[in-house]
Design a protein around this motif. Structure first.
Motif, PDB file in Angstrom:
ATOM      1  N   ASP A 238      13.283 -21.738  20.337  1.00  0.00           N
ATOM      2  CA  ASP A 238      12.267 -22.595  19.713  1.00  0.00           C
ATOM      3  C   ASP A 238      10.865 -22.026  19.849  1.00  0.00           C
ATOM      4  N   GLY A 239      10.723 -20.793  20.354  1.00  0.00           N
ATOM      5  CA  GLY A 239       9.411 -20.172  20.508  1.00  0.00           C
ATOM      6  C   GLY A 239       8.816 -20.337  21.877  1.00  0.00           C
ATOM      7  N   SER A 240       9.470 -21.033  22.780  1.00  0.00           N
ATOM      8  CA  SER A 240       8.976 -21.192  24.146  1.00  0.00           C
ATOM      9  C   SER A 240       9.653 -20.186  25.065  1.00  0.00           C
ATOM     10  N   PHE A 241       9.113 -20.044  26.264  1.00  0.00           N
ATOM     11  CA  PHE A 241       9.750 -19.216  27.275  1.00  0.00           C
ATOM     12  C   PHE A 241       9.475 -19.820  28.639  1.00  0.00           C
ATOM     13  N   LEU A 242      10.277 -19.468  29.607  1.00  0.00           N
ATOM     14  CA  LEU A 242      10.108 -19.985  30.954  1.00  0.00           C
ATOM     15  C   LEU A 242      10.338 -18.864  31.949  1.00  0.00           C
ATOM     16  N   MET A 243       9.803 -19.072  33.149  1.00  0.00           N
ATOM     17  CA  MET A 243      10.086 -18.196  34.265  1.00  0.00           C
ATOM     18  C   MET A 243      10.785 -19.022  35.329  1.00  0.00           C
ATOM     19  N   ALA A 244      11.923 -18.487  35.826  1.00  0.00           N
ATOM     20  CA  ALA A 244      12.716 -19.212  36.806  1.00  0.00           C
ATOM     21  C   ALA A 244      12.888 -18.373  38.055  1.00  0.00           C
ATOM     22  N   ASN A 245      13.193 -19.049  39.156  1.00  0.00           N
ATOM     23  CA  ASN A 245      13.526 -18.363  40.386  1.00  0.00           C
ATOM     24  C   ASN A 245      14.867 -17.666  40.205  1.00  0.00           C
ATOM     25  N   ALA A 246      14.932 -16.362  40.471  1.00  0.00           N
ATOM     26  CA  ALA A 246      16.147 -15.598  40.202  1.00  0.00           C
ATOM     27  C   ALA A 246      17.305 -16.020  41.098  1.00  0.00           C
ATOM     28  N   ASP A 247      17.032 -16.635  42.223  1.00  0.00           N
ATOM     29  CA  ASP A 247      18.106 -17.051  43.126  1.00  0.00           C
ATOM     30  C   ASP A 247      18.615 -18.445  42.797  1.00  0.00           C
ATOM     31  N   THR A 248      17.697 -19.391  42.571  1.00  0.00           N
ATOM     32  CA  THR A 248      18.096 -20.781  42.341  1.00  0.00           C
ATOM     33  C   THR A 248      18.097 -21.183  40.883  1.00  0.00           C
ATOM     34  N   LEU A 249      17.483 -20.380  40.016  1.00  0.00           N
ATOM     35  CA  LEU A 249      17.335 -20.651  38.587  1.00  0.00           C
ATOM     36  C   LEU A 249      16.480 -21.885  38.318  1.00  0.00           C
ATOM     37  N   GLU A 250      15.659 -22.298  39.298  1.00  0.00           N
ATOM     38  CA  GLU A 250      14.743 -23.411  39.084  1.00  0.00           C
ATOM     39  C   GLU A 250      13.482 -22.913  38.381  1.00  0.00           C
ATOM     40  N   ASP A 251      12.895 -23.795  37.533  1.00  0.00           N
ATOM     41  CA  ASP A 251      11.698 -23.433  36.771  1.00  0.00           C
ATOM     42  C   ASP A 251      10.525 -23.127  37.685  1.00  0.00           C
ATOM     43  N   LEU A 252       9.791 -22.054  37.324  1.00  0.00           N
ATOM     44  CA  LEU A 252       8.529 -21.738  37.967  1.00  0.00           C
ATOM     45  C   LEU A 252       7.367 -22.112  37.064  1.00  0.00           C
ATOM     46  N   VAL A 253       7.469 -21.733  35.777  1.00  0.00           N
ATOM     47  CA  VAL A 253       6.431 -22.030  34.804  1.00  0.00           C
ATOM     48  C   VAL A 253       7.027 -21.878  33.418  1.00  0.00           C
TER      49      VAL A 253
END
Length: 1179
Positions: A238-253
């Motif tokens: 949809d044109g968005s992107f996210l950064m996640a913690n590589a270990d837990t896959l939780e959102d960072l931003v």
């Protein structure tokens, strides 16, 4: 399929339940009768039960229907949702549904014995991987060895133990396409993101399991690990992107600045300070990771972004777009930079995923205009570039791969386009993604020196031949030759002007004065007779030539064919071909008989080896189209003894048929075409029926042969190609030869095939090696079996010995022909003693104590096995058209001159070649002196040579012209030599002045190149035919142009080879718009004229024939070859003296009406074809 009665089966579908039984070649179906026991539901699955009458089906409502014959007996509620899968056991059933439950039932569905819920909590302690969700929809089920095997909608395969524990065996993405792939910077793991709205982490170590999974709000398109491996950036659709913690896959931003999907995302190298985000909006946004702000935008792309790469400093971005642009931007501001292509390679890049630029130009295939290379990835040592493309191929290239069509190794596993490829951090593994097959594949990179000896599934490049065993000019020539139909083609000379039959005819002086035509003979071998003798001869009849019978052919097509010479009748006869004629040649007498039903060049020949089909021959020819018309290629099967045609196979091999082979029983015929796919076809030749057909290879296939003990197995070889085929019903299945069992083995261009016991196959290569195959696996290489390419191989059926023929220089130790034992371990070599610097064998055949050899030099040689004695049976010219032809004035000898640089002397009575002279340059014309003691030869380079016949030594030579000499003539009094060239000139030389050959004069004002010349009987005049369809007469030796028509009409000519003039107007047909009459000659009696034309026809006329479109005395259809044009000689009837017997005179027959062959062949009505066949048969 009913396990008890194979002729019965059931089908289930949308409101469909049908019971079928086989009836002959068809199926008879009956709908299931439901009655009042249920409603017409959609059936999701069906199985047969414990008897042949019982059947069970699962419905979309969760019921199981029980059927007896076609009648519904009972329904049972089995699941809360659709029953997607069912499996019958010996004493019960197992079912699976959308509710995620596996149920075990008794044999009548009366009682559910046990249920298993597919849940995370039920996974066995040692199970690898993670379930995406509890109670996934079950789509497949099977049972065996005490375990239930379950396949789910989420791409998982689980093993359920009857005691309860569940083991997760396989899992993957489940829907849409998978595009996002990233490998960890220092661990053997990777991340994938897909249209199924999941982000997954995979372990690439031997455990090969899913480590983590997270559901996303939108489908993902790309992902990337940060340089320290702690963060994972994911671009969404949809044109968005996210950064996640590589270990837990939780959102960072997360950010959402674009409307179209994010196509690529990349952290800058080093600390990962910046993040470049490319979108289908044609922009690249650059973000500061620490501040979480956008700090730059890269603009200027004209299409969506496909790939981005950072340089090692983190200050430059390389960008690929959908418009095939390679752009560069300064980071982080995004200012566009212009960098020359040659400088790009000098830049140190942190990664290389680009598919554009000089460094990777060679990764694009030949069909790159319609096929995209979707992904690439370079190893960390910058040595190997991996790519994936729209055809599903994974390829490895050496980096850089400059220039078009680089050499590669190709691997096939994905069923659809490969969307992404990535090397792991240590380059030990390559990870690839398949788009719609949703598969993640891991390939092991076996380093040189550590490669295991095991079969693998790679293929060598089909493009580059630099490392396929070497280069050979004969192989290259054969591979590149263009076979085109020459009959009905354009002119063989670049003629200009109005053709004679379309020109306005002017009345001759005789017609104006009322003189009776024929009172003055136009052609005579002596000076003009007194007027009194001419008058006395008026009305006297001379016997005309009524018929031409093909008597003898010199020549053999060996330059681009193979294995086309065979023994027949226990070695008494040999069979071979040249031009469009199949030739049966008696070894003892030299007599020949001919099969003449082909209408174009024959390219291949084989003999049926089965005793039931003795002396049955198959020949395949060149063709034009593949539309089953008269010009389409065809295969003729015929009896060699009586020349009767047994079958004609009109095939769809456009351009021609290059190989044919009979099966072991002789009932099947294999053919290979010259079409772009090099199609392989199997025929039941007696019925004229095609059984199976399939594309063989994208490059030239040279030979395909049945195994001598099989009707279903055969082998094909060609340019970097060897395949092992099986005929399965009406399908052709193939396996490529596997090379990886031998160290340093590489796929070479294969040229020949032979077979051994125990399913052994031998293939000859371009390097001179012979590869030995067991089934389809290479098990041994006979190194340097020949010093050059192995063009021919033959398996002797009676004792298994194998004959090979190659290209090599004769020596004391070896020869071009070798006889081997059954396993190709020991051999005996034979020298051919042809006098050639290099012998090139194209065909071998073994009889009783003798070996029959066909060479590229158009020789057929018989070699004795005991004494190695060589007997040359057939000779011919090698390369280039034959233009020059001359007969001895008093003996049955003739000379031929060709562009192979030789002049050859032939004896018609003894049926052999007497001598040969190598001139060093291409020859175009030749002529005997009136006494037969000298021969003049015109060369293509403008030189001419005069030889003494007694010694074949040069008497004199001269070069006053730079272009080809087209005709050369001695005057009847032996004083003058006329030399006509393509420089629109005729030069005169006085031979009485000696071998200095100074030019005394030349003819001026010739409007075009010279094609034919004739002296007058008194040596005073010369008539010249030119390329603009004009005939001119010149005085000899002054070269003055004679314009007086009355004087020209009074000239008696010593010879007549002109195709122009009122005397021969009738030789031009109505259908000569696209093709010419090439040559003509009047007989010694002066009353018969023979011509040869571009249609491939030899025609016999009365002479003179001044009327347009005159009826013929005789027509013979003879197809000339692409490189051996026998109809181009201006002395064609003299050529006929060697090819036909013209000394026989028959009672005069009534003249038949001349049907134009071209017009008939172009008609499609059966009556036209019938007329054509009848004419040829009568003639």
């Amino acid at each position: 399929m009913n396990p008890y009665v194979p002729d019965k089966l059931i089908t289930a579908g949308i409101k469909h339940m049908k019971f079928w039984r086989k009836a002959g070649g068809g199926l008879i179906g009956r709908k299931g009768y439901i009655g009042t026991l249920g409603k017409n539901d959609t059936m999701m699955c069906a199985v047969y039960g414990w008897t042949e009458e019982m059947a069970f089906s699962g419905t979309s409502t969760g019921d199981v229907c029980i059927w007896r014959d076609i009648f519904l007996v009972k329904t049972v509620k089995a699941h809360d949702g659709p029953v997607f899968s069912m499996h019958a056991l010996e004493k019960g059933f197992v079912t699976g549904g959308k509710d995620g439950i596996v149920a075990l039932w008794d044999d009548s569905f009366e009682r559910c014995l046990k249920t298993y819920a597919i849940k995370r909590a039920a996974l066995a302690p040692g199970s690898k991987g993670l379930l995406l969700e509890d109670n996934p929809s079950i789509r497949a089920i099977s049972l065996g060895h005490g375990h239930i095997l379950v396949g789910t909608k989420n791409g998982e395969i689980l093993e359920v133990d009857k005691s309860g524990p569940i083991t997760l065996l396989v899992q993957g993405h489940m829907e849409g396409e998978v595009w996002g792939l990233a490998t960890h910077p220092y661990l053997p793991i990777c991340a994938t993101v897909s249209d199924d709205k999941t982000l997954r982490i995979w372990d690439l170590s031997p455990s090969h399991c899913m480590l983590a999974v997270r559901k996303l709000k939108k489908g993902g398109r790309c992902c990337c690990f940060s340089p320290d491996g702690k963060a994972l950036a994911v671009g969404l659709n949809d044109g968005s992107f996210l950064m996640a913690n590589a270990d837990t896959l939780e959102d960072l931003v997360s950010f959402h600045h674009r409307k179209d999907m994010i196509s690529d995302i990349r952290f800058s190298p080093g600390s990962g300070k910046y993040l470049a985000v490319a979108s289908h909006d044609s922009f690249i946004d650059i973000y500061n990771v620490m501040s979480s702000k956008r700090v730059g935008i890269c603009k200027g792309a004209t299409s969506y972004i496909t790939h981005i790469d950072w340089d090692i400093r983190g200050k430059l971005l390389q960008v690929n777009t959908g418009a095939k642009e390679q752009l560069f931007f300064e980071a982080p501001r995004g200012k566009k930079q212009t960098i020359p292509s040659v400088e790009v390679e000098k830049i140190a890049w942190a990664s290389w995923t680009s598919v554009l630029g000089l460094c990777c130009e060679g990764i694009w295939p030949v069909i790159g205009e319609v096929t995209d290379v979707t992904a690439s990835c370079l190893t960390s040592d910058k040595m190997v570039l991996a790519t994936g493309d729209d055809l599903g191929f994974v390829k490895l290239f050496r980096y850089p791969t400059k220039g078009k069509f680089g050499k590669f190794k190709r691997y096939v596993a994905h069923s659809t386009h490969v969307t992404n490829v990535r090397w792991t951090y240590d380059d030990s593994m390559l990870v690839t993604l398949g788009g719609t097959d949703m598969s993640l594949m891991v390939w092991t990179n076996e380093m040189e020196g550590y490669r295991e000896k095991r079969p693998c599934d790679s293929e060598e490049s089909d493009i580059d031949s630099e490392e396929d065993g070497g280069y050979d000019s004969d192989v290259t020539r054969e591979n590149e030759i263009s076979y085109t139909i020459r009959a009905l083609s354009t002119n063989i000379r670049p003629m200009l002007g109005i053709k004679p039959h379309l020109q306005q005819k002017e009345p001759s002086i005789d017609e104006r004065q009322g003189v009776v035509r024929g009172s003055r003979p136009p052609v005579s071998r002596a000076p003009p007779q007194p007027e009194k003798l001419q008058t006395n001869n008026v009305g006297k009849k001379k016997r005309p030539i009524e018929d031409l019978v093909l008597e003898l052919i010199f020549g053999y097509r060996g330059r681009d064919c193979r294995n086309n010479v065979h023994y027949l009748n226990d070695g008494d006869d040999i069979i071979y071909h040249t031009a469009s004629v199949g030739i049966l040649h008696n070894v003892a007498t030299g007599s020949q008989s001919f099969y003449q039903e082909h209408n174009d060049d024959i390219l291949c020949l084989t003999v049926n080896q089965h005793p039931k089909f003795i002396n049955i021959v198959a020949t395949g020819q060149v063709g034009d189209s593949a539309d089953m018309s008269a010009t389409a290629p065809s295969i003729h099967i015929w009896d060699a003894m009586n020349k009767q045609t047994l079958s004609i196979l009109r095939c769809y091999h456009s351009k021609g048929v290059c190989s044919v082979s009979f099966s072991a029983t002789g009932k099947l015929l294999l053919s290979v075409g010259l079409d772009p796919e090099h199609t392989i076809t199997i025929w039941r030749w007696q019925e004229g029926a095609k059984i199976a057909s399939r594309a063989g290879h994208n490059q030239r296939i040279f030979v395909a042969e049945f195994r001598p003990d099989s009707d279903t197995q055969f082998v094909s070889v060609g340019v970097k190609h060897v395949k092992f085929w099986t005929l399965a019903g009406r399908a052709l299945l193939s396996k490529k030869g596997l090379l990886s069992t031998l160290e340093d083995a590489r796929m070479q261009t294969m040229l020949a095939i032979a077979f051994g016991a125990n399913n052994l196959t031998f293939t000859g290569t371009i390097s001179g090696d012979v590869c030995v195959w067991k089934d389809h696996i290479l098990c041994r290489i006979v190194a340097r079996a020949h010093n050059g390419p192995v063009f021919a191989m033959y398996t002797t059926l009676r004792d298994g010995l194998i004959v090979t023929g190659g290209k090599e220089r004769p020596s004391k130790e070896g020869g071009a022909v070798k006889l081997w034992d059954q396993e190709l371990r020991r051999c005996r070599a034979f020298r051919l003693e042809t006098g050639q610097a290099t012998d090139c064998v194209r065909s071998v055949c073994r009889g009783k104590g003798k070996i029959l050899v066909g060479t590229r030099n158009a020789e057929i040689i018989e070699v004795g096995e005991k004494n190695a004695a060589c007997n040359i049976l057939v000779n011919g010219h090698v390369d280039g058209p034959i233009w020059g032809l001359a007969t001895h004035p008093s003996r049955d000898f003739f000379l031929s001159a060709a562009e192979d640089g030789t002049v050859r002397l032939w004896d018609i009575a003894d049926k052999k070649m007497l001598n040969k002279v190598n001139l060093g340059h291409a020859a175009r014309t030749v002529c005997y002196s009136p006494e037969g003691d000298m021969v003049a030869i015109g060369m293509k380079n403008g030189e001419f040579i005069i030889l003494l016949v007694s010694s074949l030594k040069i008497w004199g030579k001269k070069r006053d012209r730079r272009c080809a000499i087209h005709d050369i003539r001695f005057s009847p009094d032996s004083r003058y030599l006329a030399v006509g060239s393509s420089e629109n000139s005729v030069d005169f030389y006085d031979l009485t002045l000696g071998p200095t050959l100074n030019r005394i004069s030349y003819c001026k004002d010739i409007p075009s190149f010279v094609i034919q010349m004739d002296f007058s009987a008194d040596s005073s005049y010369l008539q010249v035919s030119s390329g603009c369809y004009k005939r001119h007469v010149y005085e000899v030796p002054s070269g003055k142009h004679l314009m007086d028509h009355a004087a020209i009409d009074r000239i008696t000519w010593a010879t007549w080879t002109s195709i122009l003039g009122d005397e021969v107007l009738g030789i031009w047909s109505r259908h000569a718009e696209k093709a010419d009459v090439n040559c003509a000659c009047v007989s010694h009696s002066g009353i018969s004229l023979v011509t040869g034309d571009d249609f491939g026809m030899v025609k016999l006329f009365d002479f003179p024939c001044p009327e347009k479109f005159v009826s013929l005395c005789f027509v013979y259809y003879y197809q000339f070859t692409p490189n051996f044009d026998v109809l181009s000689s201006a002395l064609f009837p003299i050529y006929l003296k060697c090819f036909v017997l013209i000394s026989k005179f028959f009672p005069k027959l009534s003249k038949s009406i001349y049907f134009e062959i071209k017009a008939i062949r172009n008609k499609s009505s059966p009556s036209s074809n019938t007329i054509f066949g009848t004419i040829l048969q009568k003639l």
